[in-house]
Write a protein that holds these residues in place. Structure first.
Motif, PDB file in Angstrom:
ATOM      1  N   GLY A   1       0.849  -1.188   0.000  1.00  0.00           N
ATOM      2  CA  GLY A   1       0.000   0.000   0.000  1.00  0.00           C
ATOM      3  C   GLY A   1       0.880   1.232   0.000  1.00  0.00           C
ATOM      4  O   GLY A   1       2.111   1.142   0.037  1.00  0.00           O
TER       5      GLY A   1
ATOM      6  N   GLU B   1      -3.530  -3.543   0.007  1.00  0.00           N
ATOM      7  CA  GLU B   1      -3.975  -4.845  -0.480  1.00  0.00           C
ATOM      8  C   GLU B   1      -3.284  -5.933   0.318  1.00  0.00           C
ATOM      9  O   GLU B   1      -2.091  -5.817   0.603  1.00  0.00           O
ATOM     10  CB  GLU B   1      -3.581  -5.037  -1.955  1.00  0.00           C
ATOM     11  CG  GLU B   1      -4.259  -4.125  -2.919  1.00  0.00           C
ATOM     12  CD  GLU B   1      -3.754  -4.373  -4.347  1.00  0.00           C
ATOM     13  OE1 GLU B   1      -4.595  -4.446  -5.243  1.00  0.00           O
ATOM     14  OE2 GLU B   1      -2.529  -4.510  -4.543  1.00  0.00           O
ATOM     15  N   GLU B   2      -4.028  -6.960   0.619  1.00  0.00           N
ATOM     16  CA  GLU B   2      -3.392  -8.142   1.189  1.00  0.00           C
ATOM     17  C   GLU B   2      -3.019  -9.054   0.038  1.00  0.00           C
ATOM     18  O   GLU B   2      -3.819  -9.311  -0.860  1.00  0.00           O
ATOM     19  CB  GLU B   2      -4.349  -8.854   2.148  1.00  0.00           C
ATOM     20  CG  GLU B   2      -3.672 -10.027   2.825  1.00  0.00           C
ATOM     21  CD  GLU B   2      -4.373 -10.496   4.083  1.00  0.00           C
ATOM     22  OE1 GLU B   2      -5.444  -9.951   4.425  1.00  0.00           O
ATOM     23  OE2 GLU B   2      -3.841 -11.419   4.731  1.00  0.00           O
TER      24      GLU B   2
ATOM     25  N   ALA C   1      -4.490 -10.585  -4.924  1.00  0.00           N
ATOM     26  CA  ALA C   1      -4.529  -9.480  -3.972  1.00  0.00           C
ATOM     27  C   ALA C   1      -5.971  -9.142  -3.604  1.00  0.00           C
ATOM     28  O   ALA C   1      -6.848  -9.131  -4.452  1.00  0.00           O
ATOM     29  CB  ALA C   1      -3.835  -8.259  -4.563  1.00  0.00           C
ATOM     30  N   VAL C   2      -6.201  -8.881  -2.315  1.00  0.00           N
ATOM     31  CA  VAL C   2      -7.520  -8.477  -1.834  1.00  0.00           C
ATOM     32  C   VAL C   2      -7.442  -7.016  -1.410  1.00  0.00           C
ATOM     33  O   VAL C   2      -6.610  -6.650  -0.575  1.00  0.00           O
ATOM     34  CB  VAL C   2      -7.954  -9.352  -0.640  1.00  0.00           C
ATOM     35  CG1 VAL C   2      -9.291  -8.871  -0.081  1.00  0.00           C
ATOM     36  CG2 VAL C   2      -8.038 -10.806  -1.051  1.00  0.00           C
ATOM     37  N   LYS C   3      -8.304  -6.169  -1.979  1.00  0.00           N
ATOM     38  CA  LYS C   3      -8.259  -4.737  -1.669  1.00  0.00           C
ATOM     39  C   LYS C   3      -8.776  -4.479  -0.263  1.00  0.00           C
ATOM     40  O   LYS C   3      -9.827  -4.975   0.131  1.00  0.00           O
ATOM     41  CB  LYS C   3      -9.106  -3.964  -2.684  1.00  0.00           C
ATOM     42  CG  LYS C   3      -8.430  -3.827  -4.034  1.00  0.00           C
ATOM     43  CD  LYS C   3      -9.247  -2.948  -4.980  1.00  0.00           C
ATOM     44  CE  LYS C   3      -8.699  -3.020  -6.405  1.00  0.00           C
ATOM     45  NZ  LYS C   3      -7.242  -2.714  -6.491  1.00  0.00           N
TER      46      LYS C   3
ATOM     47  N   ASN D   1      -4.866   2.628  -0.076  1.00  0.00           N
ATOM     48  CA  ASN D   1      -4.965   1.661  -1.179  1.00  0.00           C
ATOM     49  C   ASN D   1      -4.246   0.362  -0.846  1.00  0.00           C
ATOM     50  O   ASN D   1      -3.541  -0.215  -1.675  1.00  0.00           O
ATOM     51  CB  ASN D   1      -4.382   2.231  -2.484  1.00  0.00           C
ATOM     52  CG  ASN D   1      -5.229   3.332  -3.053  1.00  0.00           C
ATOM     53  OD1 ASN D   1      -6.452   3.317  -2.885  1.00  0.00           O
ATOM     54  ND2 ASN D   1      -4.595   4.296  -3.699  1.00  0.00           N
TER      55      ASN D   1
END
Lengths: 75, 75, 75, 75, 75, 75, 75
Positions: F30, F47-48, F54-56, F45
């Protein structure tokens, strides 16, 4: 940040029933008698709530660093 | 918050039997001789309570950060 | 709370044999030479007690945050 | 409590071989060069001792909160 | 105890390659740029060393409480 | 030890993309908006990054004691 | 380092919905009522979000050291 603290709502929960989640998947309920800023708690008529029902513990002191969350009674 | 502290009820539990739950699923009982604000405890005639019964430990000092909760004797 | 502390009974245990339980299911015994408020300990003629008997460790310093409980010798 | 501290015996162990047990079942040995009250250590000619023998590490700084116990050399 | 500290040898390791062991069985190497008393570290050209070889990480800040030990380069 | 600190390089990373490794094998990226000495972070912004992509997460505050390491963007 | 702190964005999140990740793979959401620098939080209308849906918790105090990250609502 305001001067009120997250734990202030515990002040209104004194002498009322609270639900507590502890580390290690433990859940307890009891009457909140006392607390401090570390979330050390004193409960009266405490019970541990497990899969097989509730186990009476009587009065207990809970060391705060085991606490995940505390739910005061609904308003 | 009142000026009394969660651990104050331990003061009335001195010289009386208490039940202690420790991390790692250990349970103990014994006569509470002394304690401090970290919940470091001194117990007399302590026993560890396991599935197979109680094991005598004699006098012990328990380091407070292992303590989950302490039950003073019923009033 | 009185002014005596849970660890005061360790003062009478100096130069005597103590039994120690550590995190991770370890047990030790040895002659207590020294300690501090964190339960850092110095032991002489220490042994680790396991299922297969005792392993001699000689002198050791134990870091206090590994200690669960300490048993001084019977009075 | 006397004014000597558990770690004082490390002072006589300087420049001598020590055996160290770390959390996670690790064992090391090496020449103790330096230490502080957190048991942060500097070792020279350090080796990790495992089931398959010793692995040379050279000089190392060990962060004290990983230490379970330290054995100074026999007197 | 002398006034030198275990971490002093890191001062000579600045701008040189160091090997680091972290909790959770991680190993890294890189050029030591900076450190503090908590063993927070800044590394340049850092690599994580695993079973399948080294993975380039570039510059990294490592939070000190994950560090088990640090090996400065051989003298 | 110089007066610069390991975290100083985060100052140049503000408003830039950083990669973060957390305990429990989590990775995030991020835009670094803010940080403090505990490595508490604010990311924009975020993300994992997992095995399945990637998950936002949007904006997040990360509690510093979960952080293993932070990679600022390449210079 | 600027004088603003990572947690400052929580100030704009007061009275709004936040998403929280806790250690042990727990996720919660609720209306942020209060917080402090340890990330102790008070939430209103909190729900635990699990695989089988959301479980209503009502008001809760969350002890900050269980928090991994907090997402304020999108701007």
């Amino acid at each position: 940040m305001s001067t009120s603290k997250p734990m202030d709502i515990l002040n209104q929960a004194r002498e009322k029933g609270v639900l507590i989640r502890l580390r290690g998947n433990r859940r307890m309920r009891g009457i909140l008698k006392n607390y401090d800023i570390h979330l050390n708690l004193t409960l009266e008529n405490a019970e541990e709530i497990g899969e097989g029902g509730a186990v009476k513990l009587g009065d207990v002191i809970v060391r705060g660093d085991n606490v995940i969350m505390i739910s005061p009674p609904p308003k």
